[in-house]
Design an enzyme around this catalytic site. Structure first.
Site, PDB file in Angstrom:
ATOM      1  N   LYS A 121       4.204  12.028 -10.438  1.00  0.00           N
ATOM      2  CA  LYS A 121       3.152  11.337 -11.206  1.00  0.00           C
ATOM      3  C   LYS A 121       4.159  10.006 -11.508  1.00  0.00           C
ATOM      4  CE  LYS A 121       0.479  14.658 -13.658  1.00  0.00           C
ATOM      5  NZ  LYS A 121       0.103  15.245 -15.120  1.00  0.00           N
TER       6      LYS A 121
ATOM      7  N   GLU B 110      11.892  20.004 -23.454  1.00  0.00           N
ATOM      8  CA  GLU B 110      11.175  20.622 -22.132  1.00  0.00           C
ATOM      9  C   GLU B 110      11.704  21.752 -21.696  1.00  0.00           C
ATOM     10  OE1 GLU B 110       8.481  18.607 -21.768  1.00  0.00           O
ATOM     11  OE2 GLU B 110       8.857  16.969 -23.089  1.00  0.00           O
TER      12      GLU B 110
ATOM     13  N   LYS C  51       9.029  23.770 -12.796  1.00  0.00           N
ATOM     14  CA  LYS C  51       7.891  22.870 -12.540  1.00  0.00           C
ATOM     15  C   LYS C  51       7.673  22.792 -11.227  1.00  0.00           C
ATOM     16  CE  LYS C  51       6.542  18.374 -13.396  1.00  0.00           C
ATOM     17  NZ  LYS C  51       6.708  16.985 -14.091  1.00  0.00           N
TER      18      LYS C  51
ATOM     19  N   HIS D  39       2.262  19.834 -26.013  1.00  0.00           N
ATOM     20  CA  HIS D  39       1.983  18.101 -25.919  1.00  0.00           C
ATOM     21  C   HIS D  39       0.934  17.750 -26.338  1.00  0.00           C
ATOM     22  CE1 HIS D  39       5.431  18.467 -23.431  1.00  0.00           C
ATOM     23  NE2 HIS D  39       5.592  17.085 -23.313  1.00  0.00           N
TER      24      HIS D  39
ATOM     25  N   ARG E 119       0.934  -1.254  -0.157  1.00  0.00           N
ATOM     26  CA  ARG E 119       0.027   0.005  -0.214  1.00  0.00           C
ATOM     27  C   ARG E 119       0.839   1.448  -0.004  1.00  0.00           C
ATOM     28  NH1 ARG E 119      -2.992  -3.003   3.615  1.00  0.00           N
ATOM     29  NH2 ARG E 119      -4.747  -3.667   2.746  1.00  0.00           N
TER      30      ARG E 119
ATOM     31  N   ASN F 182       1.343  21.225 -20.033  1.00  0.00           N
ATOM     32  CA  ASN F 182       1.085  20.232 -21.351  1.00  0.00           C
ATOM     33  C   ASN F 182       1.378  21.302 -22.551  1.00  0.00           C
ATOM     34  OD1 ASN F 182       0.322  18.060 -21.218  1.00  0.00           O
ATOM     35  ND2 ASN F 182      -1.816  18.286 -20.627  1.00  0.00           N
TER      36      ASN F 182
ATOM     37  N   HIS G 273       9.989  11.639 -28.517  1.00  0.00           N
ATOM     38  CA  HIS G 273       9.274  12.653 -27.696  1.00  0.00           C
ATOM     39  C   HIS G 273       9.534  14.146 -27.999  1.00  0.00           C
ATOM     40  CE1 HIS G 273       6.273  14.040 -24.978  1.00  0.00           C
ATOM     41  NE2 HIS G 273       7.212  14.453 -24.250  1.00  0.00           N
TER      42      HIS G 273
ATOM     43  N   GLU H 113      -4.825  26.885  -7.230  1.00  0.00           N
ATOM     44  CA  GLU H 113      -5.449  27.407  -8.493  1.00  0.00           C
ATOM     45  C   GLU H 113      -5.186  26.130  -9.324  1.00  0.00           C
ATOM     46  OE1 GLU H 113      -3.528  29.973 -11.595  1.00  0.00           O
ATOM     47  OE2 GLU H 113      -2.946  30.841  -9.732  1.00  0.00           O
TER      48      GLU H 113
ATOM     49  N   ARG I 116      -1.618  23.312 -13.481  1.00  0.00           N
ATOM     50  CA  ARG I 116      -0.835  22.317 -13.940  1.00  0.00           C
ATOM     51  C   ARG I 116      -0.914  22.010 -15.415  1.00  0.00           C
ATOM     52  NH1 ARG I 116       1.129  17.465 -10.230  1.00  0.00           N
ATOM     53  NH2 ARG I 116       2.580  16.558 -11.613  1.00  0.00           N
TER      54      ARG I 116
ATOM     55  N   HIS J 248       1.578  14.606 -28.823  1.00  0.00           N
ATOM     56  CA  HIS J 248       0.861  13.482 -28.632  1.00  0.00           C
ATOM     57  C   HIS J 248       0.247  12.917 -29.976  1.00  0.00           C
ATOM     58  CE1 HIS J 248       0.793  13.866 -24.204  1.00  0.00           C
ATOM     59  NE2 HIS J 248       1.889  13.364 -24.548  1.00  0.00           N
TER      60      HIS J 248
HETATM   61  N1  LIG Z   1       6.118  11.153 -14.639  1.00  0.00           N
HETATM   62  C1  LIG Z   1       6.160  12.362 -15.277  1.00  0.00           C
HETATM   63  O1  LIG Z   1       5.546  13.144 -14.737  1.00  0.00           O
HETATM   64  C2  LIG Z   1       6.812  12.202 -16.588  1.00  0.00           C
HETATM   65  C3  LIG Z   1       7.097  13.480 -17.386  1.00  0.00           C
HETATM   66  C4  LIG Z   1       7.712  13.181 -18.462  1.00  0.00           C
HETATM   67  C5  LIG Z   1       8.149  12.105 -19.123  1.00  0.00           C
HETATM   68  N2  LIG Z   1       7.779  10.906 -18.556  1.00  0.00           N
HETATM   69  C6  LIG Z   1       8.317   9.606 -19.017  1.00  0.00           C
HETATM   70  O2  LIG Z   1       9.583   9.567 -18.985  1.00  0.00           O
HETATM   71  C7  LIG Z   1       9.581   8.595 -20.003  1.00  0.00           C
HETATM   72  C8  LIG Z   1      10.907   8.871 -20.764  1.00  0.00           C
HETATM   73  O3  LIG Z   1      11.815   8.971 -20.183  1.00  0.00           O
HETATM   74  P1  LIG Z   1      13.463   9.022 -20.668  1.00  0.00           P
HETATM   75  O4  LIG Z   1      13.417   9.910 -22.010  1.00  0.00           O
HETATM   76  O5  LIG Z   1      14.431   9.401 -19.634  1.00  0.00           O
HETATM   77  O6  LIG Z   1      13.559   7.563 -21.098  1.00  0.00           O
HETATM   78  P2  LIG Z   1      14.443   6.263 -20.455  1.00  0.00           P
HETATM   79  O7  LIG Z   1      14.277   6.052 -19.010  1.00  0.00           O
HETATM   80  O8  LIG Z   1      14.082   5.072 -21.286  1.00  0.00           O
HETATM   81  O9  LIG Z   1      15.808   6.618 -20.920  1.00  0.00           O
HETATM   82  C9  LIG Z   1      16.291   6.810 -22.166  1.00  0.00           C
HETATM   83  C10 LIG Z   1      17.327   5.927 -22.485  1.00  0.00           C
HETATM   84  O10 LIG Z   1      18.595   6.456 -22.128  1.00  0.00           O
HETATM   85  C11 LIG Z   1      19.425   5.322 -21.282  1.00  0.00           C
HETATM   86  N3  LIG Z   1      19.877   6.123 -20.258  1.00  0.00           N
HETATM   87  C12 LIG Z   1      19.373   6.789 -19.347  1.00  0.00           C
HETATM   88  N4  LIG Z   1      20.494   7.184 -18.511  1.00  0.00           N
HETATM   89  C13 LIG Z   1      21.754   7.366 -19.236  1.00  0.00           C
HETATM   90  C14 LIG Z   1      22.812   8.172 -19.071  1.00  0.00           C
HETATM   91  N5  LIG Z   1      22.975   8.773 -18.076  1.00  0.00           N
HETATM   92  N6  LIG Z   1      23.856   7.727 -20.226  1.00  0.00           N
HETATM   93  C15 LIG Z   1      23.456   6.899 -21.205  1.00  0.00           C
HETATM   94  N7  LIG Z   1      22.155   6.463 -21.177  1.00  0.00           N
HETATM   95  C16 LIG Z   1      21.197   6.612 -20.152  1.00  0.00           C
HETATM   96  C17 LIG Z   1      18.303   4.515 -20.892  1.00  0.00           C
HETATM   97  O11 LIG Z   1      18.970   3.303 -20.517  1.00  0.00           O
HETATM   98  C18 LIG Z   1      17.278   4.435 -21.925  1.00  0.00           C
HETATM   99  O12 LIG Z   1      17.784   3.505 -22.843  1.00  0.00           O
HETATM  100  C19 LIG Z   1       8.393   8.173 -20.765  1.00  0.00           C
HETATM  101  O13 LIG Z   1       7.676   6.968 -20.391  1.00  0.00           O
HETATM  102  C20 LIG Z   1       7.406   9.290 -20.180  1.00  0.00           C
HETATM  103  O14 LIG Z   1       6.106   8.744 -20.311  1.00  0.00           O
HETATM  104  C21 LIG Z   1       7.101  10.838 -17.167  1.00  0.00           C
HETATM  105 ZN   LIG Z   2       7.128  15.718 -22.546  1.00  0.00          ZN
END
Ligand SMILES: NC(=O)c1ccc[n+]([C@@H]2O[C@H](COP(=O)([O-])OP(=O)(O)OC[C@H]3O[C@@H](n4cnc5c(N)ncnc54)[C@H](O)[C@@H]3O)[C@@H](O)[C@H]2O)c1
Ligand SMILES: [Zn+2]
Length: 358
Positions: A136, A178, A220, A241, A114, A238, A257, A230, A234, A245
């Site tokens: 999130k 971003e 952020k 985005h 939990r 977006n 992305h 407010e 948030r 998307h």
């Molecule tokens: N929770 C949120 O608010 C939020 C916001 C934006 C994005 N996201 C999510 O984040 C994800 C994308 O994140 P991402 O782009 O970090 O993807 P990821 O975690 O897949 O990392 C991208 C690639 O880089 C590699 N990597 C990571 N760190 C490294 C480093 N220091 N050196 C070399 N390689 C490295 C990883 O192994 C992976 O292959 C998506 O699923 C998206 O939905 C979430």
């Molecule tokens: Zn984004």
């Protein structure tokens, strides 16, 4: 330096500094005192940062790198592994890696017994400036991304820009899109600073990257904490985005992305100009910076605009309302219509903008 995040669900510190990984064990002990810790990371990160991960906790769990791992199946496998190792309610997780790791490990933490506390150690630019901050967490399903999840703020975030040195260029640019968004929605001075420091950022100058991550996290943090007082604030995060998307969907997620966000930001600025909400020069300025950072700013020619409009309309049907977007009105400021941070866009306006490039 430390940025504090205040949210109804929890308050936590984001530590940002080059070389911070050497202090990770002490920071974890402070934020998760006395807890048995387990690091969760993907196999690429596990190899790259083996010694830091080992220092963070003797217990480790790895999964295959990539978005496909952000699934309920992987959530179940990781949770079962924790159960089989006998981890109790008094344990704590460390999500060490990119946004996939943060979302997946965070969701394991949100649901394990939990909910147990966890720390985020982001190692991609996108995770540092976006995914690791805000609370999130979740997984993807075949019906869409991030559809199953929770709000589970971390107990601690440790961002060491030194880790970005090994990041592939494509991943690096994704995070840059971003940061431009953050300047556009909330801080013209920050946007100016990125413009003036493109060369240092591209060269991954450590001091420049540290400032970049700090300012984006501050923005952020501000938006996320204002969201409480407010409702709906948030939504400005977006920006870019809605179109992004749709582009990802139309290209079956072959478009990275960051590229989709860059195109989305420019397109949404242009839509704002068409609606008389923003000056046309805003889109040009945003496009100029994104281009300088190596991101695309013109919709690919072969892309069927009708498919794109359809994808946007589909989004609309899912929500049972018209197409709405958070639109910029000027550099550092978003348009507000009454109490709402999003604006309805007439179908003809979307159509006119998307067919302009055909
Ligand atoms: N929770 C949120 O608010 C939020 C916001 C934006 C994005 N996201 C999510 O984040 C994800 C994308 O994140 P991402 O782009 O970090 O993807 P990821 O975690 O897949 O990392 C991208 C690639 O880089 C590699 N990597 C990571 N760190 C490294 C480093 N220091 N050196 C070399 N390689 C490295 C990883 O192994 C992976 O292959 C998506 O699923 C998206 O939905 C979430
Ligand atoms: Zn984004």
């Amino acid at each position: 330096m430390v940025v504090q995040i205040r949210h109804a669900l929890g308050q936590y510190d984001v530590h940002i500094d080059a070389g911070l990984l050497s202090s990770l064990p002490a920071l974890l002990e402070q934020a998760l005192p006395g807890r048995r810790r387990v690091v969760i990371s993907d196999d690429v990160v596990a190899e790259l940062f083996e010694s830091a991960i080992h220092g963070a906790a003797p217990d480790q769990l790895h999964f295959p790198a990539g978005e496909l791992s952000k699934s309920r199946e992987m959530w179940a496998r990781l949770s079962d592994e924790l159960l089989s190792r006998g981890l109790g309610r008094d344990s704590g997780l460390v999500a060490f890696g990119g946004g996939v790791t943060g979302d997946l490990a965070g969701f394991v933490a949100a649901t394990y017994m939990r909910g147990i506390p966890y720390a985020q150690v982001p190692t991609t630019l996108l995770a540092m400036v976006d995914a690791a901050v805000g609370g999130k967490v979740g997984v993807d399903t075949r019906f869409g991304k991030n559809l199953i999840g929770a709000f589970h703020p971390p107990a601690l975030v440790v961002a060491d820009p030194q880790t970005l040195m090994t990041l592939p260029n494509r991943e690096f640019r994704s995070g840059l899109a971003e940061t431009v968004k953050h300047g556009l929605i909330a801080d013209a001075g920050y946007f100016d600073w990125i413009e003036a420091n493109v060369a240092r950022i591209q060269a991954r100058d450590l001091a420049a990257l540290t400032d970049l991550v700090r300012r984006s996290v501050e923005i952020k943090a501000l938006v996320v904490s204002e969201d409480e007082r407010e409702a709906g604030r948030r939504e400005v995060l977006n920006a870019g985005h809605t179109v992004a998307h749709a582009l990802e969907q139309v290209t079956r997620y072959t478009m990275p992305h960051g590229e989709a966000v860059a195109l989305g930001l420019v397109t949404e600025c242009r839509l704002a100009a068409r609606l008389g909400v923003a000056e046309p020069t805003l889109a040009d300025r945003v496009a100029g910076l994104l281009r300088a950072l190596g991101l695309p700013v013109e919709l690919p020619r072969g892309l069927a605009s009708t498919a794109l409009v359809e994808a946007l309309q589909l989004d609309k049907k899912k929500r049972g309302e018209e197409v709405r977007m958070a639109l910029p009105s000027l550099l550092g400021g978003m348009h507000r219509a009454g109490r709402s941070w999003s604006t309805a866009i007439p179908r003809e306006v979307i159509h006119a903008e998307l067919t302009v490039n055909e």
